[in-house]
Motif scaffolding. Sequence first.
Motif, mmCIF file in Angstrom:
data_model
loop_
_atom_site.group_PDB
_atom_site.id
_atom_site.type_symbol
_atom_site.label_atom_id
_atom_site.label_comp_id
_atom_site.label_asym_id
_atom_site.label_seq_id
_atom_site.Cartn_x
_atom_site.Cartn_y
_atom_site.Cartn_z
ATOM 1 N N ARG A 29 0.834 -1.185 0.000
ATOM 2 C CA ARG A 29 0.000 0.000 0.000
ATOM 3 C C ARG A 29 0.879 1.248 0.000
ATOM 4 O O ARG A 29 1.877 1.311 0.720
ATOM 5 C CB ARG A 29 -0.897 0.017 1.236
ATOM 6 C CG ARG A 29 -1.963 1.114 1.230
ATOM 7 C CD ARG A 29 -2.725 1.155 2.552
ATOM 8 N NE ARG A 29 -3.228 -0.150 2.945
ATOM 9 C CZ ARG A 29 -4.325 -0.710 2.480
ATOM 10 N NH1 ARG A 29 -5.054 -0.059 1.577
ATOM 11 N NH2 ARG A 29 -4.721 -1.905 2.881
ATOM 12 N N GLY B 55 -2.820 5.360 -0.084
ATOM 13 C CA GLY B 55 -3.823 4.476 0.482
ATOM 14 C C GLY B 55 -4.251 3.347 -0.417
ATOM 15 O O GLY B 55 -4.936 2.421 0.026
ATOM 16 N N VAL B 56 -3.864 3.389 -1.694
ATOM 17 C CA VAL B 56 -4.244 2.356 -2.657
ATOM 18 C C VAL B 56 -3.167 1.271 -2.689
ATOM 19 O O VAL B 56 -1.975 1.563 -2.574
ATOM 20 C CB VAL B 56 -4.448 2.961 -4.056
ATOM 21 C CG1 VAL B 56 -4.798 1.873 -5.080
ATOM 22 C CG2 VAL B 56 -5.527 4.035 -4.018
ATOM 23 N N ALA B 57 -3.590 0.011 -2.831
ATOM 24 C CA ALA B 57 -2.658 -1.111 -2.920
ATOM 25 C C ALA B 57 -2.231 -1.304 -4.374
ATOM 26 O O ALA B 57 -3.060 -1.228 -5.291
ATOM 27 C CB ALA B 57 -3.290 -2.381 -2.376
ATOM 28 N N ASN C 201 -7.013 -4.903 -5.832
ATOM 29 C CA ASN C 201 -8.123 -4.805 -4.898
ATOM 30 C C ASN C 201 -7.594 -4.583 -3.496
ATOM 31 O O ASN C 201 -6.549 -5.117 -3.122
ATOM 32 C CB ASN C 201 -8.973 -6.084 -4.948
ATOM 33 C CG ASN C 201 -9.649 -6.271 -6.290
ATOM 34 O OD1 ASN C 201 -9.982 -5.285 -6.961
ATOM 35 N ND2 ASN C 201 -9.854 -7.518 -6.688
ATOM 36 N N ASP C 202 -8.302 -3.801 -2.717
ATOM 37 C CA ASP C 202 -7.819 -3.469 -1.378
ATOM 38 C C ASP C 202 -7.640 -4.732 -0.556
ATOM 39 O O ASP C 202 -8.482 -5.632 -0.559
ATOM 40 C CB ASP C 202 -8.796 -2.530 -0.675
ATOM 41 C CG ASP C 202 -8.193 -1.957 0.600
ATOM 42 O OD1 ASP C 202 -6.975 -1.745 0.618
ATOM 43 O OD2 ASP C 202 -8.944 -1.747 1.564
ATOM 44 N N ASP C 203 -6.500 -4.826 0.127
ATOM 45 C CA ASP C 203 -6.147 -5.971 0.954
ATOM 46 C C ASP C 203 -6.051 -5.495 2.390
ATOM 47 O O ASP C 203 -5.155 -4.716 2.742
ATOM 48 C CB ASP C 203 -4.826 -6.569 0.476
ATOM 49 C CG ASP C 203 -4.501 -7.883 1.171
ATOM 50 O OD1 ASP C 203 -5.111 -8.164 2.218
ATOM 51 O OD2 ASP C 203 -3.630 -8.622 0.674
ATOM 52 N N SER C 204 -6.987 -5.962 3.236
ATOM 53 C CA SER C 204 -7.008 -5.489 4.621
ATOM 54 C C SER C 204 -5.797 -5.953 5.416
ATOM 55 O O SER C 204 -5.514 -5.411 6.489
ATOM 56 C CB SER C 204 -8.291 -5.975 5.314
ATOM 57 O OG SER C 204 -8.359 -7.395 5.299
ATOM 58 N N LYS D 198 -2.211 0.277 7.059
ATOM 59 C CA LYS D 198 -2.222 1.669 6.628
ATOM 60 C C LYS D 198 -1.120 2.409 7.365
ATOM 61 O O LYS D 198 -0.351 1.831 8.119
ATOM 62 C CB LYS D 198 -3.596 2.292 6.886
ATOM 63 C CG LYS D 198 -4.711 1.689 6.030
ATOM 64 C CD LYS D 198 -6.030 2.348 6.332
ATOM 65 C CE LYS D 198 -7.092 1.946 5.311
ATOM 66 N NZ LYS D 198 -7.357 0.523 5.263
#
Length: 537
Positions: free
Chosen positions: A183, A234-236, A272-275, A279
């Motif tokens: 990220r 903030g983007v992966a 796709n966002d990876d939790s 952050k």
Amino acid sequence: MDVLTGNAIQLMYDGSVLVAPCLQISAISNFGDGLEHGNRYRVDLSDGIHKQKASLPKKYNDDIDSKRLMIGSILQLTKYIFLNSHGSRRIVILDLEIICTTHATVVEPIFLCVKQEDVVVQTTPPLCDASTQPSTSTKYQGFGRQRSLFEVRKPQNVGSIPTTITPIKNLNPYQPNWSIKGRVLVNKDIYHYNTTKASGDVFSFDIVDREGIETHVTCFNELAKTHYDNIQVGVAYKLSGGAIKLANKIYNKLNNGLEITLVDDSKVTACNDDSSIPKHRYAFIALDQVATINNNSTIDVIGIVISVDLSSTICKRDGTKVPRRTIKLVDMTRTTIDVTLWGAMAKKEGTTFNTSLTIDPLIEELAQLKDWYSQNVHTEQGIFHQLVAPAPAPQRMTISEIQAHASNSEQPFYCILKATIQQIKSKSFFYQACPTQDHTDTIWEIVFDEGAIELMGMPAKTLYMLQSDDNAEQSTADVIKNVTYNQFLLNLTCRNETYNNEEWLKVAITNAKQLDFASENSILLEKIKEMFTDTSL
């Protein structure tokens, strides 16, 4: 020999990755100069049938010198890289374990011959680390110890983009192909540089992977313009390809010794966002503690903006104009501090060099700070005090002390010197240089502007007129004569510089005053009293 990993060299040539293979040293050669760069050793490693050249890191030099590693020794490669590119093959050993110091060689191994049409370019993964590989359930006994049998992993197709994700901590300069996923924490403003060697644009950003390891990514010119418009905080993203090199700590303050430079073949694609990827994590310092932090340190602060100055413009040496604005922050310690913003950050939220500015970040600390401010700003307890970092008073030094301190310090330092002006170069008064002397040594110094006026008693323009006027009542030689062999108290800025690979001490006079003998005698008397009261003397 049963202890050796059978057919290991052939498997490496085929592209398989072996976990902790055992090999035997069949030859040792020293290719270092033994002087400035010390000894560097290469070895031939054998699996009992074939052998392959390998390089050893310097940390194993003592083992070879003490004969712990010698011809016949059996090693287990716990961390290594097998380089196989365009017919050039070599094992780069990073870590090893010595299984046996000496062991008889059963058969003389030979180098493996490979047909030219069988030559392939190796893809990932070039780094094999036994500590990160899963163990198999099968064990075997060898020299009284257990180890797992090696695993074989099929190589990827030549020229393909790696499908597996490499942890950032495993990146190294020897990898031809790799792929990381992380990220973007910070993306900095595009910056135009102009040096004597080149000019262009540079853009950089910081990225963190799921293990919390960060790295710095840089791109230049057309790539900088392309990625500047696409990379978002903030983007992966998934990154593959690029040059891995040592980090430039002038521009990169991350706790990572390597960084990435993108090239034309690099791939940067949004994911796709990876939790599982963290952050931005802050380590905030209270404003009342900022004065205790060392210069040039990188810190995180959070505060409420209580005043904003008008934007101004600063003209740099190369003629470019840079916006500047000063804001005042306050935090729950009721301490205020001035923060100077440069470039695009002076106009809006953004990033420049090693600093990022985020307005109203979605973090818990901000909510606490806003609650505190709303409760205290309109009360008598809402009185704030300005943080002023105490400037350390310059110490008195002798010339020999200045030279000794400079040799052990990488940072510029300030001091006061009581010395006698010995000589002044008079070829050009637009660049004053003069040697000063005290009871320990002699040193050359340069002096500009106000310091030169205080030293010479007149500005450079007046000296120039005296030098060009043959009918002047006072000549430049008279001015120089009045200054030389007089004692001065000099405020100095000192730092070591490197020129043509040689270090030399650069000393500049920032302030010069004629010696006040009355006050100087008082200082000397105090020092004499200290000598009498010092029981160690």
